[in-house]
Write a protein that holds these residues in place. Structure first.
Motif, PDB file in Angstrom:
ATOM      1  N   ARG A 187      -3.244   5.480   2.726  1.00 25.41           N
ATOM      2  CA  ARG A 187      -2.531   6.680   3.165  1.00 25.41           C
ATOM      3  C   ARG A 187      -3.495   7.851   3.307  1.00 25.41           C
ATOM      4  O   ARG A 187      -3.486   8.563   4.314  1.00 25.41           O
ATOM      5  N   ASP A 188      -4.330   8.054   2.305  1.00 27.08           N
ATOM      6  CA  ASP A 188      -5.298   9.148   2.378  1.00 27.08           C
ATOM      7  C   ASP A 188      -6.318   8.899   3.488  1.00 27.08           C
ATOM      8  O   ASP A 188      -6.731   9.840   4.176  1.00 27.08           O
ATOM      9  N   SER A 229     -12.233   4.566   2.649  1.00 29.87           N
ATOM     10  CA  SER A 229     -12.763   5.282   1.491  1.00 29.87           C
ATOM     11  C   SER A 229     -11.677   6.183   0.924  1.00 29.87           C
ATOM     12  O   SER A 229     -10.621   6.371   1.527  1.00 29.87           O
ATOM     13  N   GLY A 230     -11.922   6.762  -0.214  1.00 31.64           N
ATOM     14  CA  GLY A 230     -10.939   7.665  -0.794  1.00 31.64           C
ATOM     15  C   GLY A 230      -9.991   6.938  -1.731  1.00 31.64           C
ATOM     16  O   GLY A 230     -10.372   5.994  -2.427  1.00 31.64           O
ATOM     17  N   HIS A 231      -8.721   7.333  -1.715  1.00 30.68           N
ATOM     18  CA  HIS A 231      -7.756   6.842  -2.691  1.00 30.68           C
ATOM     19  C   HIS A 231      -6.728   5.891  -2.075  1.00 30.68           C
ATOM     20  O   HIS A 231      -5.601   5.820  -2.536  1.00 30.68           O
ATOM     21  N   GLY A 232      -7.119   5.177  -1.040  1.00 31.74           N
ATOM     22  CA  GLY A 232      -6.205   4.214  -0.466  1.00 31.74           C
ATOM     23  C   GLY A 232      -5.936   4.472   1.009  1.00 31.74           C
ATOM     24  O   GLY A 232      -6.466   5.416   1.610  1.00 31.74           O
ATOM     25  N   GLN A 290      -6.974  11.655   6.234  1.00 33.88           N
ATOM     26  CA  GLN A 290      -8.223  12.394   6.077  1.00 33.88           C
ATOM     27  C   GLN A 290      -9.322  11.958   7.034  1.00 33.88           C
ATOM     28  O   GLN A 290     -10.193  12.761   7.388  1.00 33.88           O
ATOM     29  N   GLN A 348     -10.189  -2.063   6.517  1.00 31.30           N
ATOM     30  CA  GLN A 348     -10.342  -2.303   5.089  1.00 31.30           C
ATOM     31  C   GLN A 348     -11.337  -3.433   4.847  1.00 31.30           C
ATOM     32  O   GLN A 348     -12.219  -3.327   3.985  1.00 31.30           O
ATOM     33  N   HIS A 408       0.804  -1.222   0.000  1.00 32.38           N
ATOM     34  CA  HIS A 408       0.000   0.000   0.000  1.00 32.38           C
ATOM     35  C   HIS A 408       0.839   1.275   0.000  1.00 32.38           C
ATOM     36  O   HIS A 408       0.280   2.370   0.127  1.00 32.38           O
TER      37      HIS A 408
END
Length: 382
Positions: free
Chosen positions: A299-300, A294-297, A304, A288, A158
């Motif tokens: 890390r985000d 949610s979002g782009h993976g 966030q 997960q 990831h």
């Protein structure tokens, strides 16, 4: 015919989590104290209890029935569980069925351990036959080396860095500041996390759950009055990959879709989340699998949703800040979600919390956890 009300969770109780307990500390004493606090929270007494479930590694040579005798309890339902991080939800699922079936009216679930001297080392070295016969002779003592390798794999899959894991640790420590029972409450900076001594790269000292003595308890009733917490959905998966998987997904993935269908709600509607956190990588794996990311993976999602506080998680500090009470670790996670939904989390209360999810994970075999389960919970007022 009058429709029978669903059971409900009506109280929680927890002892202080102690890194250096005094000489008079005992597992039975900790469990009894947690039970007393939970009953007081529910406005009930020992005389009201006719069911008891216990999870503990160090209560032996006594068992749940011995603890009941010491407490003066005469029971209609009794259960013991030793499945580590999955024990709390295992007990909850069975207790719920017992209440629905009329096997008991008021059930207390208690989990915890007291560790003194070399108790914990003895536990992990002989945890099961795999640990005793294969891992310990190689110097692979306890789960740290196994989860270090899993964390390496998750980082590569990831694109995660130690700073990403450190953000999780910092966020949980911020929540722990509101928990008077937590072993570690002082603020934690990312720099302090990164500078902590290495244990098993990439795991530093603050990645590994601190072992403490303590206990947690829940009170359930068949016919609750006033505010209670209802079990909306439950699921479990055991030995699904036969230790052949990569460890990045837990048994939760096998039942998550059914869990949300049964609950009648979606991951994005959760007001509070509790996931078993013996290692930071497992926080992300369970979230997960639950569909919370949610979002782009990842890390985000960490930056966030988790570090920002947008998604409250492990709001009593989790085990990484509050401490791991042996077989009681999962009950700590579950009880905090319940406490939030009951509106009794003090200065750490999540405003308007009505829905929550809690997950359990654990029981390492030759590599990763064999047990995973989860429940979706909702606040109810009669």
């Amino acid at each position: 015919m009058t429709q029978r009300r669903a059971p409900g969770i009506v109280g929680t109780g927890e002892t202080a989590f102690l890194r250096r307990p005094g000489p008079d500390c005992s597992t039975a004493g900790l469990l009894a104290s947690a039970i007393e606090r939970a009953l007081a929270d529910a406005g009930l007494a020992l005389a009201d209890v006719d069911g008891l479930g216990v999870a503990s590694f160090t209560l032996r040579p006594d068992r749940a029935i011995d603890l009941a005798w010491h407490l003066g309890l005469g029971l209609r339902w009794c259960m013991q569980d030793e499945m580590g991080g999955a024990s709390a939800i295992n007990l909850l699922r069975q207790a719920w069925l017992a209440l629905e079936a009329g096997q008991a009216r008021t059930i207390v679930l208690a989990a915890g351990d007291h560790f003194a001297g070399a108790d914990f080392a003895a536990l992990v070295n002989d945890y099961n036959t795999s640990a005793r016969d294969y891992l310990s002779p190689l110097g692979c003592l306890g789960p740290n080396p196994l989860f270090a390798m899993l964390t390496q794999r998750q980082m590569a899959a990831h694109g995660l860095s130690r700073e990403d894991y450190g953000a999780l640790c910092v966020a949980q420590r911020r929540y722990a500041a509101h928990n008077p029972n937590a072993a570690y409450r002082e603020p934690l900076t990312l720099q302090a996390y990164l500078e902590a001594p290495m244990v098993a790269p990439p795991l530093g000292r603050l990645d590994c759950v601190p072992v403490v003595s303590g206990a947690t308890a829940l009170v359930l009733q068949a016919q609750p009055q006033g505010v209670s917490v209802r079990l909306l959905a439950q699921g479990a998966g055991y030995n699904l990959d036969q230790q052949e998987g990569d460890g990045l997904s837990t048994g939760i993935a096998s039942f998550a879709a059914e869990l949300w269908t049964q609950a009648g709600c979606q991951p994005g509607q959760m007001d509070v989340v509790g996931v078993y956190d013996d290692y930071l990588a497992m926080i992300l794996a369970q979230m997960q699998d639950l569909g919370l990311v949610s979002g782009h993976g990842l890390r985000d999602f960490i930056a966030q949703r988790l570090l920002s506080g947008a998604l409250p998680f492990n709001t009593a500090g989790g085990q990484l800040s509050a401490g791991q009470t042996g077989a009681g670790g999962g009950m700590h996670i579950l009880a905090e979600v319940v406490r939030q939904l009951l509106g009794r989390a003090g200065t750490g209360q999540v405003a308007g919390a009505r829905l929550g999810v809690a997950s359990g994970y654990g029981m390492v075999q030759q590599r990763y956890g064999m047990c995973a389960n989860a429940v979706v919970l909702g606040r109810e007022v009669s």
